[in-house]
Design an enzyme around this catalytic site. Structure first.
Site, PDB file in Angstrom:
ATOM      1  N   CYS A  80       0.872  -1.174   0.000  1.00 12.16           N
ATOM      2  CA  CYS A  80       0.000   0.000   0.000  1.00 12.16           C
ATOM      3  C   CYS A  80       0.915   1.233   0.000  1.00 12.16           C
ATOM      4  CB  CYS A  80      -0.858   0.039   1.265  1.00 12.16           C
ATOM      5  SG  CYS A  80      -1.881  -1.412   1.473  1.00 12.16           S
TER       6      CYS A  80
ATOM      7  N   ARG B 233       1.766   1.599  -5.930  1.00 12.15           N
ATOM      8  CA  ARG B 233       1.893   0.628  -4.846  1.00 12.15           C
ATOM      9  C   ARG B 233       0.547  -0.016  -4.491  1.00 12.15           C
ATOM     10  NH1 ARG B 233       6.482   0.837  -2.045  1.00 12.15           N
ATOM     11  NH2 ARG B 233       5.475  -0.158  -0.285  1.00 12.15           N
TER      12      ARG B 233
ATOM     13  N   TRP C 190      -3.720  -1.584  -1.268  1.00 13.60           N
ATOM     14  CA  TRP C 190      -3.642  -2.795  -2.084  1.00 13.60           C
ATOM     15  C   TRP C 190      -4.092  -3.894  -1.146  1.00 13.60           C
ATOM     16  CZ3 TRP C 190      -2.949  -3.931  -7.087  1.00 13.60           C
ATOM     17  CH2 TRP C 190      -2.699  -5.259  -7.414  1.00 13.60           C
TER      18      TRP C 190
ATOM     19  N   ASN D 110       0.718  -0.057   6.111  1.00 11.02           N
ATOM     20  CA  ASN D 110       1.146  -0.852   4.942  1.00 11.02           C
ATOM     21  C   ASN D 110       1.851  -2.077   5.508  1.00 11.02           C
ATOM     22  OD1 ASN D 110       2.073  -1.888   2.526  1.00 11.02           O
ATOM     23  ND2 ASN D 110       3.948  -0.657   2.567  1.00 11.02           N
ATOM     24  N   GLY D 111       1.329  -3.268   5.209  1.00  8.78           N
ATOM     25  CA  GLY D 111       1.965  -4.497   5.698  1.00  8.78           C
ATOM     26  C   GLY D 111       0.909  -5.524   6.060  1.00  8.78           C
TER      27      GLY D 111
ATOM     28  N   HIS E  71      11.509 -34.662 -33.002  1.00 11.53           N
ATOM     29  CA  HIS E  71      10.276 -34.834 -33.780  1.00 11.53           C
ATOM     30  C   HIS E  71      10.021 -33.631 -34.685  1.00 11.53           C
ATOM     31  CE1 HIS E  71       9.338 -38.395 -31.469  1.00 11.53           C
ATOM     32  NE2 HIS E  71       9.643 -37.721 -30.380  1.00 11.53           N
TER      33      HIS E  71
END
Ligand code: AGP
Length: 613
Positions: A2, A27, A74, A100-101, A509
């Site tokens: 984030c 982010r 996020w 953030n985390g 092949h």
């Protein structure tokens, strides 16, 4: 990932906050929010959507105040919506926090707080932490800064937090562990952000907070830093050299290179809170309700497109090897139109980074209409595909900006490995010893990827030699065949060189007719069951003057003596090799594309998410 921003000083906070969030949208961008204190009033605005939506949402409401915090999300816990957007309130609603985390132990903390009468509005781990902080402040009768310190000693996981209190309009508290935070030092003002991009136009003097440090930021005073163990630290002020453009890419020239280098962290984040070899535990909570169904499945069908389809091919090897459940892998675009046979007890697993690929979404709807159970492996929380599935597991790789998928692939393979291991263990098709052995090996993967990244200069040298070829072949056997396909896709989609991936044994092949001294053949020849057979394939190519660039296990002698160039990767369990062997191929395609002057992050004709048929 984030984005967080905060400001305290003598100017209006809002302009810095909203512009800073726009800079940090790379982010995360599924929801955003801002909190400001103006004349004793705490004003919080937050909503689902991008930062521009937040700005419109704030509209003509009061955005005054010289202290504030902001967040662009996020999602990791809780789908993107207004309630789960940050900032989050404490119980009294006098304190707000952005984060953030991932707080890994938020579950037990939340249960404990609920017993003490706390009521939670959101599904986030962040809200639990701010409730805990205020609970400590009230119970221990300590100042807010001390309550933050005590609370962080109880937290397991990663955080970059900023706290704003209605009662303390002249003070911000910031702390970090495992997530980034920069503090800009201005003239009687402080700027905080996840990285320096929002700060650099205001000041070049910054302090990078270290893990387990708390910053006490008071208007008109010098920055004070303490560890969570209450040890004072002298702030180390640095002068920023990088320009804004470079900062957004974390100092890397392209988002793709940044994302290749993020893989040790993104693979670790994928396992965070899910795997512990120490406890011998593995838990993908998102499939818990459907675990028995998967264990009993007679067939698993993987559907995906592009790189995600290559991850699905790796899944075929993993699931059949570990769970002994028959697996089929389908291009979503083919599956949806060929009137496939789908049974009610089928498990269909959809893999998608964006969670918005039209073909994959349509294939899911078809399978669902026939009664199959749909499991999702997505990177974007709350995306259309994630919401269309019955259950699933997110890859937590963070936003992938480069059109060529890199960290999403290794994150997908990591989640697939965790899922296969969990099912195999429940089915009893894997011994406890083998299970534990693979948990230990999985936890060692991020460090091994880190070691491969250190061979970048050698890979760049090889790229320089082959940057002007017109064609290339990629070969692999077993679970290295999907990696060969992925390596070929990377090269063709960003350097526009025609490249094909093949099972190494397939050469005789037909494709061996292509071999001449102009044709580079990239071979994954790592230690394993089919090593000797790959050696024979290499000999077939050499006999026709083909050029061999081999990815080998560290210490290899035999292939090294035959190949024109070798790239050594650390040894790991054979079923985990794709997580490591793909990295040199990502770097190789990246460097060739850069040397050819291609637009690496936005290759011609391509979109990051194919939301049309
Ligand atoms: C891979 O580098 C490409 N960007 C593309 O093949 C991509 O993997 C494919 O479009 C699938 O996207 P998804 O994972 O978002 O569904």
């Amino acid at each position: 990932m984030c984005g967080i921003v905060a400001y305290i000083g003598n100017k209006q906070a809002y302009p810095f906050l909203i512009k800073g969030l726009q800079r940090l949208e790379y982010r995360g961008y599924d929801s955003a929010g801002i909190a400001l204190i103006d004349n004793g009033e705490l004003n919080v605005y937050k909503c689902k959507g991008k930062v521009a939506d937040l700005h419109n949402f704030v509209g003509n409401n009061n955005k005054g105040g010289t202290i504030g915090i902001g967040h662009t999300r996020w999602a990791t816990h809780g789908v993107p919506n207004d309630v789960n957007a940050h900032p989050h309130y404490s119980a009294s609603k006098n304190i707000v926090m952005i984060h953030n985390g991932i707080i890994e132990n938020y579950g037990p903390l939340k249960e404990e707080l609920k017993k003490r009468g706390h009521v939670f509005l959101s599904d986030t781990d962040t809200e639990v932490l701010i409730h805990l902080i205020e609970d400590i402040q009230q119970k221990e009768k300590v100042r807010l800064g001390e309550a933050v310190r005590i609370a962080l000693n109880q937290v397991v996981g990663a955080y970059a937090i900023v706290i704003l209190s209605k009662e303390n309009p002249n003070e911000l508290f910031a702390a970090k562990k495992g997530s980034p935070m920069v503090i800009g030092i201005g003239d009687n003002e402080f700027y905080i952000a996840s990285d320096a991009t929002p700060i650099i136009e205001y000041t070049k003097n910054v302090v990078y907070l270290e893990d387990e440090e708390i910053a006490y930021i008071e208007r008109g005073k010098d920055l004070k830093i303490k560890t969570i163990k209450n040890k004072s630290k002298t702030p180390y002020v640095q002068e920023l050299e990088m320009q804004l453009e470079a900062l957004e890419k974390g100092g890397y020239e392209h988002f793709m290179l940044k994302e290749i280098y993020e893989q040790p962290r993104s693979i670790k984040d994928c396992m965070r809170g899910r795997l512990s070899s120490e406890k011998g535990s593995l838990n993908l909570g998102g499939i818990a309700d459907y675990e028995q169904k998967i264990v009993n499945a007679k067939r698993i069908i993987f559907i995906a497109c592009g790189t995600s389809w290559h991850a699905a091919l790796v899944a075929e090897y993993l699931f059949e090897e570990l769970t002994r459940i028959p697996v089929e892998v389908e291009y979503a675009s083919e599956f949806r139109y060929r009137n496939p046979i789908i049974y009610e007890n089928d498990i269909v697993v959809a893999i998608s980074q964006s969670g918005e690929t039209a073909d994959t979404l349509a294939a899911i709807e078809l399978a669902k209409s026939k009664g199959a159970t749909i499991i999702g492996i997505c990177n974007v929380i709350g995306s259309s595909i994630a919401r269309a599935t019955h259950a699933g597991a997110y890859t937590h790789a963070g936003p992938e900006i480069g059109v060529a998928s890199t960290k999403a692939f290794t994150a997908q393979v990591t989640v697939i490995t965790l899922m296969a291991l969990q099912i195999a263990y429940r089915k009893g098709t894997i011994s406890a010893t083998r299970f534990h052995e693979l948990l230990v090996e999985l936890e060692a993967i991020p460090e091994k990827v880190e070691r491969v990244l250190k061979t970048n200069e050698k890979i760049k040298h090889i790229a320089d030699i082959y940057k002007n070829v017109s064609n290339a072949l990629y070969l692999g056997r077993g679970n290295s065949f999907p990696v060969a396909l992925e390596g070929a896709l990377k090269l063709k989609e960003i350097s526009y060189i025609h490249a094909e991936g093949y099972p190494a044994a397939e050469m005789k092949h037909g494709p061996i007719a292509l071999i001449d001294e102009e044709m580079p053949v990239f071979v994954i020849a790592t230690k394993g069951n089919s090593y000797e057979k790959v050696v024979s394939n290499i000999q077939e190519v050499k006999a026709r003057k083909g050029k061999i660039i081999a990815i080998v296990t560290e210490g290899d002698v035999q292939v090294k003596a035959m190949a024109d160039y070798t790239i050594e990767i650390p040894e790991t369990d054979e079923i985990l090799v794709p997580l490591i062997s793909v990295v040199p191929l990502q770097l190789l395609s990246y460097h060739i594309a850069v040397m050819r002057g291609c637009n690496v992050d936005q290759p011609r004709n391509l979109a990051k998410s194919v939301t049309v048929e």
